[in-house]
Scaffold this motif. Structure first.
Motif, short mmCIF file in Angstrom:
data_model
loop_
_atom_site.label_atom_id
_atom_site.label_comp_id
_atom_site.label_asym_id
_atom_site.label_seq_id
_atom_site.Cartn_x
_atom_site.Cartn_y
_atom_site.Cartn_z
N UNK A 35 33.90 47.12 43.24
CA UNK A 35 34.34 47.43 44.71
C UNK A 35 35.28 48.48 44.94
N UNK A 36 36.40 48.35 43.78
CA UNK A 36 37.38 49.11 43.80
C UNK A 36 36.85 50.70 43.52
N UNK A 37 35.87 50.74 42.37
CA UNK A 37 35.55 52.14 41.95
C UNK A 37 34.57 52.70 43.03
N UNK A 38 33.76 51.80 43.65
CA UNK A 38 32.92 52.48 44.89
C UNK A 38 34.03 52.97 46.03
N UNK A 39 34.99 52.16 46.33
CA UNK A 39 35.73 52.65 47.25
C UNK A 39 36.53 54.03 47.00
N UNK A 40 36.82 54.06 45.46
CA UNK A 40 37.51 55.20 45.29
C UNK A 40 36.65 56.64 45.37
N UNK A 41 35.47 56.33 44.97
CA UNK A 41 34.44 57.37 44.70
C UNK A 41 34.17 57.88 46.09
N UNK A 42 33.94 56.81 46.88
CA UNK A 42 33.23 57.30 48.23
C UNK A 42 34.31 57.92 49.16
N UNK A 43 35.63 57.40 48.75
CA UNK A 43 36.70 57.78 49.67
C UNK A 43 37.06 59.51 49.22
N UNK A 44 37.05 59.44 48.14
CA UNK A 44 37.58 60.91 47.42
C UNK A 44 36.44 62.05 47.91
N UNK A 45 35.12 61.51 47.53
CA UNK A 45 33.98 62.49 47.96
C UNK A 45 34.08 62.95 49.61
N UNK A 46 34.41 61.74 50.25
CA UNK A 46 34.38 62.06 51.66
C UNK A 46 35.44 62.91 52.21
N UNK A 47 36.79 62.81 51.52
CA UNK A 47 37.65 63.75 52.08
C UNK A 47 37.56 65.06 51.45
N UNK A 48 36.91 65.18 50.33
CA UNK A 48 36.88 66.52 49.76
C UNK A 48 35.61 67.28 50.67
N UNK A 49 34.32 66.61 51.00
CA UNK A 49 33.53 67.13 51.83
C UNK A 49 33.94 67.39 53.23
N UNK A 50 34.76 66.61 53.73
CA UNK A 50 35.14 66.85 54.92
C UNK A 50 36.31 67.96 55.01
N UNK A 51 37.16 68.21 54.43
CA UNK A 51 38.15 69.15 54.23
C UNK A 51 37.42 70.60 54.09
N UNK A 52 36.33 70.32 53.09
CA UNK A 52 35.96 71.66 52.70
C UNK A 52 35.01 72.35 53.91
N UNK A 53 34.30 71.11 54.52
CA UNK A 53 33.32 71.54 55.88
C UNK A 53 34.30 71.90 56.78
N UNK A 54 35.40 71.53 57.29
CA UNK A 54 36.34 71.93 58.03
C UNK A 54 36.86 73.40 57.98
N UNK A 55 37.02 73.41 56.66
CA UNK A 55 37.59 74.84 56.22
C UNK A 55 36.47 75.93 56.24
N UNK A 56 35.38 75.45 56.03
CA UNK A 56 34.28 76.67 56.39
C UNK A 56 33.96 76.85 57.65
N UNK A 57 34.20 75.90 58.31
CA UNK A 57 33.92 76.01 60.06
C UNK A 57 34.92 77.11 60.56
N UNK A 58 36.09 76.64 60.35
CA UNK A 58 37.34 77.44 60.51
C UNK A 58 37.60 79.02 60.14
N UNK A 59 37.35 79.07 58.95
CA UNK A 59 37.37 80.37 58.44
C UNK A 59 36.12 81.46 58.78
#
Length: 64
Positions: A35-59
């Motif tokens: 459970x902790x591994x899944x939480x960490x993996x999905x949380x980190x991937x979610x944050x990376x995708x979200x920040x990258x997507x917002x950065x692409x839309x803004x720039x």
């Protein structure tokens, strides 16, 4: 619509889905290692995708 903006939107949506799934895993966790591994993996991937997507839309400039 620009391809970069479209890709940024898709990344943002995938990031939101990943963060929501991480929250669901967190709410239903039993404290096991899996459970902790899944939480960490999905949380980190979610944050990376979200920040990258917002950065692409803004720039990306809208050149129509």
């Amino acid at each position: 619509m620009n391809v970069k903006r479209l890709f940024g939107t898709i990344l943002t949506i995938l990031g939101i889905i990943g963060l929501i799934y991480a929250a669901v895993v967190f709410a239903n966790t039993g404290g096991g290692v899996r459970d902790i591994k899944a939480l960490t993996i999905y949380g980190i991937l979610g944050i990376v995708f979200f920040i990258a997507g917002i950065g692409l839309v803004k720039t990306t400039k809208d050149e129509s």
